[in-house]
Scaffold this motif. Sequence first.
Motif, PDB file in Angstrom:
ATOM      1  N   PRO A  73       0.803  -1.228   0.000  1.00  0.00           N
ATOM      2  CA  PRO A  73       0.000   0.000   0.000  1.00  0.00           C
ATOM      3  C   PRO A  73       0.833   1.274   0.000  1.00  0.00           C
ATOM      4  CG  PRO A  73      -0.143  -1.136   2.121  1.00  0.00           C
ATOM      5  CD  PRO A  73       0.504  -2.079   1.169  1.00  0.00           C
ATOM      6  N   THR A  74       1.984   1.265   0.672  1.00  0.00           N
ATOM      7  CA  THR A  74       2.813   2.469   0.694  1.00  0.00           C
ATOM      8  C   THR A  74       3.313   2.814  -0.704  1.00  0.00           C
ATOM      9  OG1 THR A  74       3.536   2.004   2.956  1.00  0.00           O
ATOM     10  CG2 THR A  74       4.864   3.537   1.679  1.00  0.00           C
ATOM     11  N   GLY A  75       3.875   1.829  -1.397  1.00  0.00           N
ATOM     12  CA  GLY A  75       4.373   2.074  -2.743  1.00  0.00           C
ATOM     13  C   GLY A  75       3.277   2.470  -3.707  1.00  0.00           C
ATOM     14  N   VAL A  76       2.126   1.813  -3.610  1.00  0.00           N
ATOM     15  CA  VAL A  76       1.009   2.109  -4.515  1.00  0.00           C
ATOM     16  C   VAL A  76       0.452   3.503  -4.245  1.00  0.00           C
ATOM     17  CG1 VAL A  76      -1.340   1.442  -5.144  1.00  0.00           C
ATOM     18  CG2 VAL A  76       0.426  -0.309  -4.880  1.00  0.00           C
ATOM     19  N   LEU A 123      -5.497  -6.243  -9.550  1.00  0.00           N
ATOM     20  CA  LEU A 123      -5.459  -5.881 -10.966  1.00  0.00           C
ATOM     21  C   LEU A 123      -6.126  -4.531 -11.208  1.00  0.00           C
ATOM     22  CD1 LEU A 123      -6.245  -9.347 -12.611  1.00  0.00           C
ATOM     23  CD2 LEU A 123      -4.068  -8.106 -12.647  1.00  0.00           C
ATOM     24  N   TRP A 124      -7.188  -4.245 -10.463  1.00  0.00           N
ATOM     25  CA  TRP A 124      -7.845  -2.944 -10.582  1.00  0.00           C
ATOM     26  C   TRP A 124      -6.902  -1.835 -10.111  1.00  0.00           C
ATOM     27  CZ3 TRP A 124     -10.874  -0.220 -13.187  1.00  0.00           C
ATOM     28  CH2 TRP A 124     -11.501   0.922 -12.690  1.00  0.00           C
ATOM     29  N   ALA A 125      -6.107  -2.123  -9.086  1.00  0.00           N
ATOM     30  CA  ALA A 125      -5.126  -1.147  -8.619  1.00  0.00           C
ATOM     31  C   ALA A 125      -4.113  -0.837  -9.723  1.00  0.00           C
ATOM     32  CB  ALA A 125      -4.412  -1.671  -7.375  1.00  0.00           C
ATOM     33  N   GLN A 268      -8.631  -3.312   3.738  1.00  0.00           N
ATOM     34  CA  GLN A 268      -7.594  -2.339   3.394  1.00  0.00           C
ATOM     35  C   GLN A 268      -8.184  -1.324   2.423  1.00  0.00           C
ATOM     36  OE1 GLN A 268      -3.865  -3.419   1.060  1.00  0.00           O
ATOM     37  NE2 GLN A 268      -3.004  -3.158   3.114  1.00  0.00           N
ATOM     38  N   ALA A 269      -7.783  -0.076   2.568  1.00  0.00           N
ATOM     39  CA  ALA A 269      -8.209   0.983   1.654  1.00  0.00           C
ATOM     40  C   ALA A 269      -6.968   1.669   1.106  1.00  0.00           C
ATOM     41  CB  ALA A 269      -9.100   1.995   2.371  1.00  0.00           C
ATOM     42  N   VAL A 270      -6.846   1.694  -0.226  1.00  0.00           N
ATOM     43  CA  VAL A 270      -5.646   2.231  -0.866  1.00  0.00           C
ATOM     44  C   VAL A 270      -6.053   3.259  -1.922  1.00  0.00           C
ATOM     45  CG1 VAL A 270      -3.529   1.681  -2.120  1.00  0.00           C
ATOM     46  CG2 VAL A 270      -4.502   0.009  -0.521  1.00  0.00           C
ATOM     47  N   PRO A 271      -5.980   4.549  -1.608  1.00  0.00           N
ATOM     48  CA  PRO A 271      -6.254   5.573  -2.619  1.00  0.00           C
ATOM     49  C   PRO A 271      -5.182   5.560  -3.704  1.00  0.00           C
ATOM     50  CG  PRO A 271      -6.320   6.484  -0.391  1.00  0.00           C
ATOM     51  CD  PRO A 271      -5.702   5.132  -0.292  1.00  0.00           C
ATOM     52  N   ILE A 272      -5.606   5.809  -4.936  1.00  0.00           N
ATOM     53  CA  ILE A 272      -4.678   5.881  -6.062  1.00  0.00           C
ATOM     54  C   ILE A 272      -5.084   7.086  -6.897  1.00  0.00           C
ATOM     55  CG2 ILE A 272      -3.734   4.695  -8.079  1.00  0.00           C
ATOM     56  CD1 ILE A 272      -4.550   2.042  -6.746  1.00  0.00           C
ATOM     57  N   GLY A 273      -4.415   8.204  -6.673  1.00  0.00           N
ATOM     58  CA  GLY A 273      -4.798   9.427  -7.370  1.00  0.00           C
ATOM     59  C   GLY A 273      -6.222   9.817  -7.018  1.00  0.00           C
ATOM     60  N   PRO A 274      -7.082  10.036  -8.024  1.00  0.00           N
ATOM     61  CA  PRO A 274      -8.453  10.469  -7.754  1.00  0.00           C
ATOM     62  C   PRO A 274      -9.413   9.311  -7.489  1.00  0.00           C
ATOM     63  CG  PRO A 274      -8.088  10.414 -10.105  1.00  0.00           C
ATOM     64  CD  PRO A 274      -6.778  10.006  -9.468  1.00  0.00           C
ATOM     65  N   ALA A 275      -8.896   8.103  -7.375  1.00  0.00           N
ATOM     66  CA  ALA A 275      -9.742   6.926  -7.176  1.00  0.00           C
ATOM     67  C   ALA A 275      -9.134   6.064  -6.075  1.00  0.00           C
ATOM     68  CB  ALA A 275      -9.876   6.152  -8.491  1.00  0.00           C
ATOM     69  N   ALA A 279     -11.299  -2.905   0.458  1.00  0.00           N
ATOM     70  CA  ALA A 279     -12.301  -3.855   0.925  1.00  0.00           C
ATOM     71  C   ALA A 279     -12.405  -3.740   2.437  1.00  0.00           C
ATOM     72  CB  ALA A 279     -11.926  -5.283   0.528  1.00  0.00           C
ATOM     73  N   VAL A 280     -13.578  -4.062   2.959  1.00  0.00           N
ATOM     74  CA  VAL A 280     -13.813  -4.116   4.401  1.00  0.00           C
ATOM     75  C   VAL A 280     -14.447  -5.465   4.709  1.00  0.00           C
ATOM     76  CG1 VAL A 280     -15.043  -3.131   6.357  1.00  0.00           C
ATOM     77  CG2 VAL A 280     -14.082  -1.622   4.616  1.00  0.00           C
ATOM     78  N   ASN A 281     -13.735  -6.273   5.486  1.00  0.00           N
ATOM     79  CA  ASN A 281     -14.203  -7.619   5.832  1.00  0.00           C
ATOM     80  C   ASN A 281     -14.580  -8.429   4.593  1.00  0.00           C
ATOM     81  OD1 ASN A 281     -13.878  -7.167   8.618  1.00  0.00           O
ATOM     82  ND2 ASN A 281     -15.915  -6.249   8.774  1.00  0.00           N
ATOM     83  N   GLY A 282     -13.794  -8.267   3.529  1.00  0.00           N
ATOM     84  CA  GLY A 282     -14.013  -9.029   2.315  1.00  0.00           C
ATOM     85  C   GLY A 282     -14.973  -8.405   1.327  1.00  0.00           C
ATOM     86  N   TRP A 283     -15.669  -7.353   1.722  1.00  0.00           N
ATOM     87  CA  TRP A 283     -16.609  -6.669   0.839  1.00  0.00           C
ATOM     88  C   TRP A 283     -15.897  -5.501   0.166  1.00  0.00           C
ATOM     89  CZ3 TRP A 283     -21.509  -8.549   0.039  1.00  0.00           C
ATOM     90  CH2 TRP A 283     -21.948  -9.525   0.940  1.00  0.00           C
ATOM     91  N   GLY A 284     -15.972  -5.458  -1.165  1.00  0.00           N
ATOM     92  CA  GLY A 284     -15.272  -4.433  -1.911  1.00  0.00           C
ATOM     93  C   GLY A 284     -15.829  -3.040  -1.677  1.00  0.00           C
ATOM     94  N   LEU A 285     -14.927  -2.061  -1.652  1.00  0.00           N
ATOM     95  CA  LEU A 285     -15.323  -0.662  -1.549  1.00  0.00           C
ATOM     96  C   LEU A 285     -15.354  -0.042  -2.939  1.00  0.00           C
ATOM     97  CD1 LEU A 285     -13.150   0.605   1.463  1.00  0.00           C
ATOM     98  CD2 LEU A 285     -15.632   0.293   1.448  1.00  0.00           C
ATOM     99  N   PRO A 286     -16.387   0.728  -3.265  1.00  0.00           N
ATOM    100  CA  PRO A 286     -16.380   1.454  -4.539  1.00  0.00           C
ATOM    101  C   PRO A 286     -15.163   2.368  -4.622  1.00  0.00           C
ATOM    102  CG  PRO A 286     -18.564   1.517  -3.537  1.00  0.00           C
ATOM    103  CD  PRO A 286     -17.639   0.936  -2.514  1.00  0.00           C
ATOM    104  N   SER A 287     -14.641   2.522  -5.823  1.00  0.00           N
ATOM    105  CA  SER A 287     -13.412   3.284  -6.019  1.00  0.00           C
ATOM    106  C   SER A 287     -13.533   4.706  -5.481  1.00  0.00           C
ATOM    107  CB  SER A 287     -13.055   3.309  -7.508  1.00  0.00           C
ATOM    108  OG  SER A 287     -11.819   3.942  -7.719  1.00  0.00           O
ATOM    109  N   PHE A 288     -14.639   5.368  -5.802  1.00  0.00           N
ATOM    110  CA  PHE A 288     -14.806   6.751  -5.351  1.00  0.00           C
ATOM    111  C   PHE A 288     -14.919   6.823  -3.836  1.00  0.00           C
ATOM    112  CE2 PHE A 288     -17.659  10.221  -4.083  1.00  0.00           C
ATOM    113  CZ  PHE A 288     -16.905  11.306  -4.508  1.00  0.00           C
ATOM    114  N   LEU A 289     -15.582   5.823  -3.230  1.00  0.00           N
ATOM    115  CA  LEU A 289     -15.741   5.826  -1.780  1.00  0.00           C
ATOM    116  C   LEU A 289     -14.393   5.653  -1.085  1.00  0.00           C
ATOM    117  CD1 LEU A 289     -17.651   5.946   0.625  1.00  0.00           C
ATOM    118  CD2 LEU A 289     -17.978   3.469   0.418  1.00  0.00           C
ATOM    119  N   THR A 290     -13.515   4.839  -1.663  1.00  0.00           N
ATOM    120  CA  THR A 290     -12.170   4.681  -1.104  1.00  0.00           C
ATOM    121  C   THR A 290     -11.441   6.015  -1.083  1.00  0.00           C
ATOM    122  OG1 THR A 290     -12.049   2.409  -1.937  1.00  0.00           O
ATOM    123  CG2 THR A 290      -9.973   3.463  -1.334  1.00  0.00           C
TER     124      THR A 290
END
Length: 318
Positions: A73-76, A123-125, A268-275, A279-290
């Motif tokens: 996450p730090t590098g990303v 892969l989305w990251a 884990q929540a990993v911001p990448i630029g504007p997106a 995931a929280v407890n295995g449930w994916g977070l929408p990109s904008f919400l992250t």
Amino acid sequence: MQETHNFIVLGGSGAGLGIAHSFLKHIEPELAKLDKTYHPTLPGVGHAPFGRRALRAHRRWIQAVRFLAGGGPTGVEITGEIGHFLNGSTGWFSSRSSNPKAKVTVVTKGDKLLPVLNKSRALWAETLLNRVGVDVVYNVSVVSSTTDADGKTTVDLSNGEQWTADVYIPAWGVTPNSEYVPANFKNDQGYIKTNEATLRADAAGPRVYVAGDVGDYSRRGFHNLYSAIPVLAANIKRDLLAAAASDSLDTKPEGLGRSFTRNSSETQAVPIGPAGVGAVNGWGLPSFLTWLLKGRNYMIGNITVTVNGDMVKRDNTG
């Protein structure tokens, strides 16, 4: 003359401040009722801010750099912020920038980014990194690095290639801040051996506790940190009150006390630029919400409640 005892917290980050405030708010008043005086000490408070202001100050210097970092996450997050700041973003209908101002590369020895998250989210990251002009190289590790006379860094890679970077950021792995701890109290990676249930450092003797990333119980995430503080504070309170009530520091409290359960889910929540990706407890977070939850300001607002003690305002030590 009343004896004064010391309560020492080594480390002034989130874990240290959380325990120090818990002691002052919820433990020390109970000890005072038993006519016991404790003097809390919190050495080692410090910080090193880094953000967009620093990037602006060095913008000309890093217009054509290559950043090398790990795939966690730090590098990303770092390369995502730098790529977005220097190259902008292509938007949703283009896979990558056609003319990036800076060449930014993430090198990872793994076959995917972000080990905590599953393959599809990793892969989305990578897709989000590509959109801000960041490339990813897999299954390659750094063998050595040398600072050149011109200030650049020459990096030797495990695939035999040699790269030269204007700025090189080694962002893989974590080195625990435990140099002051005797070797027999640490594991092979340098983390302090901790009772995973009580968060006591049993090998170090009575009334020695571990909070935060330095303990081998930790998964090194803020969600585990925040859930550990009430457990640890409760056990500290039990230990000190038992000793105070009997006027003997050798007295141990009855019962098992509070137990900590580590959250090992995909969280884990990993911001990448504007997106972002998360995931929280295995449930994916929408990109904008992250991005909204973390990437907008990297949760800097939590600094206030951590420093002033509001993070532990409610008494959870009972």
